[in-house]
Design a protein around this motif. Structure first.
Motif, PDB file in Angstrom:
ATOM      1  N   LEU A   1      44.326  39.785  33.152  1.00 57.79           N
ATOM      2  CA  LEU A   1      44.775  40.354  34.426  1.00 57.79           C
ATOM      3  C   LEU A   1      43.659  41.217  35.030  1.00 57.79           C
ATOM      4  O   LEU A   1      43.381  41.138  36.234  1.00 57.79           O
ATOM      5  CB  LEU A   1      46.048  41.184  34.209  1.00 57.79           C
ATOM      6  N   GLY A   2      43.011  42.008  34.157  1.00 58.34           N
ATOM      7  CA  GLY A   2      41.912  42.865  34.618  1.00 58.34           C
ATOM      8  C   GLY A   2      40.782  42.036  35.230  1.00 58.34           C
ATOM      9  O   GLY A   2      40.211  42.399  36.261  1.00 58.34           O
ATOM     10  N   LEU A   3      40.473  40.899  34.604  1.00 59.06           N
ATOM     11  CA  LEU A   3      39.413  40.018  35.139  1.00 59.06           C
ATOM     12  C   LEU A   3      39.849  39.386  36.464  1.00 59.06           C
ATOM     13  O   LEU A   3      39.092  39.325  37.436  1.00 59.06           O
ATOM     14  CB  LEU A   3      39.074  38.911  34.135  1.00 59.06           C
ATOM     15  N   ARG A   4      41.113  38.922  36.483  1.00 62.23           N
ATOM     16  CA  ARG A   4      41.619  38.224  37.673  1.00 62.23           C
ATOM     17  C   ARG A   4      41.675  39.167  38.874  1.00 62.23           C
ATOM     18  O   ARG A   4      41.240  38.818  39.965  1.00 62.23           O
ATOM     19  CB  ARG A   4      43.015  37.661  37.380  1.00 62.23           C
ATOM     20  N   GLU A   5      42.185  40.386  38.632  1.00 63.32           N
ATOM     21  CA  GLU A   5      42.321  41.350  39.731  1.00 63.32           C
ATOM     22  C   GLU A   5      40.980  41.682  40.372  1.00 63.32           C
ATOM     23  O   GLU A   5      40.906  42.017  41.542  1.00 63.32           O
ATOM     24  CB  GLU A   5      42.945  42.659  39.212  1.00 63.32           C
ATOM     25  N   ARG A   6      39.921  41.595  39.560  1.00 62.56           N
ATOM     26  CA  ARG A   6      38.588  41.913  40.085  1.00 62.56           C
ATOM     27  C   ARG A   6      37.832  40.664  40.517  1.00 62.56           C
ATOM     28  O   ARG A   6      36.652  40.744  40.838  1.00 62.56           O
ATOM     29  CB  ARG A   6      37.793  42.675  39.022  1.00 62.56           C
ATOM     30  N   GLY A   7      38.529  39.524  40.488  1.00 59.09           N
ATOM     31  CA  GLY A   7      37.888  38.278  40.923  1.00 59.09           C
ATOM     32  C   GLY A   7      36.745  37.848  40.020  1.00 59.09           C
ATOM     33  O   GLY A   7      35.758  37.267  40.481  1.00 59.09           O
ATOM     34  N   LEU A   8      36.864  38.131  38.704  1.00 60.74           N
ATOM     35  CA  LEU A   8      35.727  37.894  37.803  1.00 60.74           C
ATOM     36  C   LEU A   8      35.844  36.613  36.974  1.00 60.74           C
ATOM     37  O   LEU A   8      34.885  36.229  36.305  1.00 60.74           O
ATOM     38  CB  LEU A   8      35.564  39.095  36.858  1.00 60.74           C
ATOM     39  N   VAL A   9      36.998  35.946  37.033  1.00 61.29           N
ATOM     40  CA  VAL A   9      37.193  34.775  36.172  1.00 61.29           C
ATOM     41  C   VAL A   9      36.178  33.683  36.507  1.00 61.29           C
ATOM     42  O   VAL A   9      35.447  33.207  35.632  1.00 61.29           O
ATOM     43  CB  VAL A   9      38.647  34.244  36.282  1.00 61.29           C
ATOM     44  N   GLU A  10      36.112  33.290  37.770  1.00 66.40           N
ATOM     45  CA  GLU A  10      35.172  32.227  38.158  1.00 66.40           C
ATOM     46  C   GLU A  10      33.711  32.645  38.003  1.00 66.40           C
ATOM     47  O   GLU A  10      32.909  31.868  37.484  1.00 66.40           O
ATOM     48  CB  GLU A  10      35.466  31.718  39.572  1.00 66.40           C
ATOM     49  N   PRO A  11      33.343  33.870  38.414  1.00 70.99           N
ATOM     50  CA  PRO A  11      31.939  34.287  38.194  1.00 70.99           C
ATOM     51  C   PRO A  11      31.532  34.243  36.720  1.00 70.99           C
ATOM     52  O   PRO A  11      30.410  33.804  36.419  1.00 70.99           O
ATOM     53  CB  PRO A  11      31.913  35.725  38.730  1.00 70.99           C
ATOM     54  N   ILE A  12      32.417  34.628  35.805  1.00 75.80           N
ATOM     55  CA  ILE A  12      32.054  34.587  34.377  1.00 75.80           C
ATOM     56  C   ILE A  12      31.929  33.139  33.922  1.00 75.80           C
ATOM     57  O   ILE A  12      31.008  32.773  33.194  1.00 75.80           O
ATOM     58  CB  ILE A  12      33.077  35.365  33.520  1.00 75.80           C
ATOM     59  N   ARG A  13      32.838  32.281  34.398  1.00 74.01           N
ATOM     60  CA  ARG A  13      32.741  30.849  34.035  1.00 74.01           C
ATOM     61  C   ARG A  13      31.437  30.253  34.549  1.00 74.01           C
ATOM     62  O   ARG A  13      30.749  29.521  33.830  1.00 74.01           O
ATOM     63  CB  ARG A  13      33.912  30.069  34.634  1.00 74.01           C
ATOM     64  N   ARG A  14      31.100  30.582  35.798  1.00 72.97           N
ATOM     65  CA  ARG A  14      29.845  30.044  36.370  1.00 72.97           C
ATOM     66  C   ARG A  14      28.645  30.547  35.584  1.00 72.97           C
ATOM     67  O   ARG A  14      27.710  29.794  35.305  1.00 72.97           O
ATOM     68  CB  ARG A  14      29.708  30.469  37.843  1.00 72.97           C
ATOM     69  N   PHE A  15      28.697  31.835  35.219  1.00 74.80           N
ATOM     70  CA  PHE A  15      27.601  32.424  34.450  1.00 74.80           C
ATOM     71  C   PHE A  15      27.405  31.637  33.154  1.00 74.80           C
ATOM     72  O   PHE A  15      26.293  31.259  32.801  1.00 74.80           O
ATOM     73  CB  PHE A  15      27.903  33.894  34.138  1.00 74.80           C
ATOM     74  N   ALA A  16      28.515  31.403  32.456  1.00 73.22           N
ATOM     75  CA  ALA A  16      28.438  30.712  31.166  1.00 73.22           C
ATOM     76  C   ALA A  16      27.880  29.302  31.349  1.00 73.22           C
ATOM     77  O   ALA A  16      27.051  28.839  30.568  1.00 73.22           O
ATOM     78  CB  ALA A  16      29.813  30.655  30.528  1.00 73.22           C
ATOM     79  N   ARG A  17      28.301  28.610  32.397  1.00 73.51           N
ATOM     80  CA  ARG A  17      27.855  27.222  32.611  1.00 73.51           C
ATOM     81  C   ARG A  17      26.391  27.152  33.021  1.00 73.51           C
ATOM     82  O   ARG A  17      25.760  26.109  32.911  1.00 73.51           O
ATOM     83  CB  ARG A  17      28.735  26.540  33.673  1.00 73.51           C
ATOM     84  N   SER A  18      25.860  28.288  33.498  1.00 68.36           N
ATOM     85  CA  SER A  18      24.449  28.302  33.916  1.00 68.36           C
ATOM     86  C   SER A  18      23.518  28.300  32.708  1.00 68.36           C
ATOM     87  O   SER A  18      22.303  28.204  32.857  1.00 68.36           O
ATOM     88  CB  SER A  18      24.173  29.541  34.764  1.00 68.36           C
ATOM     89  N   GLY A  19      24.086  28.459  31.494  1.00 64.17           N
ATOM     90  CA  GLY A  19      23.257  28.396  30.296  1.00 64.17           C
ATOM     91  C   GLY A  19      22.649  29.728  29.900  1.00 64.17           C
ATOM     92  O   GLY A  19      21.872  29.794  28.956  1.00 64.17           O
ATOM     93  N   ARG A  20      22.999  30.801  30.615  1.00 58.97           N
ATOM     94  CA  ARG A  20      22.500  32.114  30.210  1.00 58.97           C
ATOM     95  C   ARG A  20      23.382  32.649  29.080  1.00 58.97           C
ATOM     96  O   ARG A  20      24.556  32.279  28.967  1.00 58.97           O
ATOM     97  CB  ARG A  20      22.530  33.068  31.408  1.00 58.97           C
ATOM     98  N   PRO A  21      22.822  33.547  28.225  1.00 53.36           N
ATOM     99  CA  PRO A  21      23.582  34.018  27.059  1.00 53.36           C
ATOM    100  C   PRO A  21      24.788  34.880  27.449  1.00 53.36           C
ATOM    101  O   PRO A  21      24.663  35.788  28.264  1.00 53.36           O
ATOM    102  CB  PRO A  21      22.561  34.853  26.279  1.00 53.36           C
TER     103      PRO A  21
END
Lengths: 214, 253
Positions: free
Chosen positions: A58-78
């Motif tokens: 909920l904390g991630l969703r409320e701050r709109g962070l779910v997609e940015p974290i997913r994109r970050f992970a898919r970019s291959g960065r640690p």
């Protein structure tokens, strides 16, 4: 770009102070942030967390962070998820209902067994120092456990743990009442630790240093 | 398996590390930060900070001490003394504490245990019981750092505290504290068998056999050491080796 810069996700949950201090001790430049653009610009990301799965998501969703974290992970960065942060990397949690996670490493979050293999009741939450053993087939070189001998003890505080769908994602386990509990998992450069490296003494600091070198 | 924890306990008064006998007769031991750093380097599994006059005189310098410690100490820290409400807990956790230990305030208002456990998790809520023997198999809870009788039975209080949400119990024997005569094994065992949460034994360590007794006979999940470390009579590493040789499961460092 490997300037030891790391963004720690601040999403209003848990005690992030210790994680930041430990990373700084390892030479990191730490930014504690819940800001999408800072997360997108980071060279590595730590997702900390203590508490309930649903509150965390909920904390991630409320701050709109779910997609940015997913994109970050898919970019291959640690990306390193710690404790609840590891659990949120999974697909779904069974803690107080059924809750969707980030689905970055397919798996389920299930309760730590409250009975030992021999049948007696055991204490929940599972709190304290446990020795790490390699997950079946796992190789620790090229991971944040590279400098960690098997049997090294780490500090855990949890009532739930991840069961990865694909056992090849398992990196390390610890034994609780004879049960294997996932202590660390990995898929590419996405890593999760159920234990707290920032509270696991010098061994934990070495793991964080490895993460910063990755 | 989870190993038995060896814990360094630092009693604090104002800015100083202090040491007493029966929680009284205080002596200044020096800068808590220096000691904390040393115990971390020796391989302590955890540190406990107790501001032992805070409940008498109100707020303390504890938050500042914890904040400094968090720069050098990378094992769990439990902090207690003078905690009155959920806001005090939040401040200590923000300063770098992992758990809080509460005695006086929860004896006066037991619901605080539940409030802390709900907000921060039961693993965070350590019930601190300071007890004095009244009769064989009976111990009374004392508050305000061993000064005030509460009329509460220690074993009943331990069970009730866990029902209310305490995730761990720190049992300090006032009779043994600072005496070097060994832990109160019966008290430790009575509490450890009454509840299903980890129990930390505190008060009385004098020599290595006391450590083995309180784990093997007292069923302690963790053991706290104070003046033996402060005076340099023991180091965590030696205690660990001693326990290991006796077949006790302790963390390998």
């Amino acid at each position: 770009m490997n300037d030891r810069q790391v963004a720690v996700v601040d999403y209003g949950i848990g005690n992030v102070f210790s994680v930041c201090r430990a990373l700084e001790r390892c030479g990191a430049k730490v930014i504690l942030t819940g800001d999408v653009s800072q997360i997108e610009a980071a060279s590595r990301l730590v997702l900390p967390g203590v508490g309930a799965f649903a509150d965390g998501m909920l904390g991630l969703r409320e701050r709109g962070l779910v997609e940015p974290i997913r994109r970050f992970a898919r970019s291959g960065r640690p990306l390193l998820g710690i404790c609840l942060g590891m659990q949120m990397l999974a697909t779904v949690s069974e803690e107080f209902g059924r809750h969707e996670g980030l689905n970055l490493i397919p798996g389920r979050v299930v309760a730590v067994p409250d009975r030992a293999l021999e049948g007696h009741l055991q204490k929940i939450p599972h709190v304290g120092w446990s020795a790490l053993v390699a997950a079946p087939g796992a190789i620790w070189s090229e991971s944040l456990l590279r400098d960690t001998p098997e049997g090294t003890a780490v500090y855990l505080v949890h009532s739930f743990s991840v069961v990865p769908d694909d056992h090849r994602h398992g990196l390390a386990d610890c034994l609780y009442g004879g049960h294997r509990i996932a202590a660390a998992m990995r898929s590419g450069r996405i890593v999760g630790c159920q234990f707290h490296p920032e509270k696991s003494g010098e061994a934990g600091l070495r793991m964080l240093a490895q993460f910063l070198d990755a | 398996m989870t190993s038995v924890r060896l814990i360094a306990r630092l009693d604090i008064k104002g800015p100083n590390l202090i040491k007493g006998v029966h929680l009284e007769g205080l002596r200044v031991m020096g800068d808590p930060q220096e000691h904390a750093r040393r115990y971390y380097e020796q391989g302590a599994d955890e540190l406990i900070y107790m501001d032992i006059v805070a409940s008498l005189y109100g707020r303390s310098k504890l938050t500042e001490i914890v904040r400094r410690a968090a720069h050098d100490v990378f094992v769990p820290m439990t902090v207690g003394g003078g905690i009155r409400n959920v806001d005090d807990v939040r401040d200590l956790l923000r300063a770098g504490a992992d758990k809080v230990a509460i005695n006086t305030a929860v004896v006066r208002r037991p619901e605080l245990i539940t409030e802390v456990a709900r907000r921060f998790g039961s693993q965070c809520m350590v019930l601190s019981i300071e007890a004095k023997r009244q009769a064989p198999g009976r111990w009374e809870v004392y508050t305000d750092c061993g000064r005030e009788r509460s009329g509460v039975d220690a074993l009943e209080w331990a069970r009730r505290g866990v029902d209310l949400g305490a995730g761990e119990i720190l049992v300090t024997s006032i009779d043994r504290e600072g005496t070097r005569s060994g832990f109160d094994i019966e008290l430790t065992r009575a509490v450890a068998t009454a509840v299903r949460v980890p129990v930390i034994a505190s008060g009385g360590y004098g020599e290595p056999k006391h450590l083995l007794e309180v784990i093997q006979d007292g069923a302690a999940d963790a053991v706290a050491f104070a003046d033996a470390l402060h005076y340099g009579r023991a180091a965590i590493g030696e205690l660990r080796e001693h326990a290991q040789r006796a077949g006790i499961n302790v963390r390998m460092t």
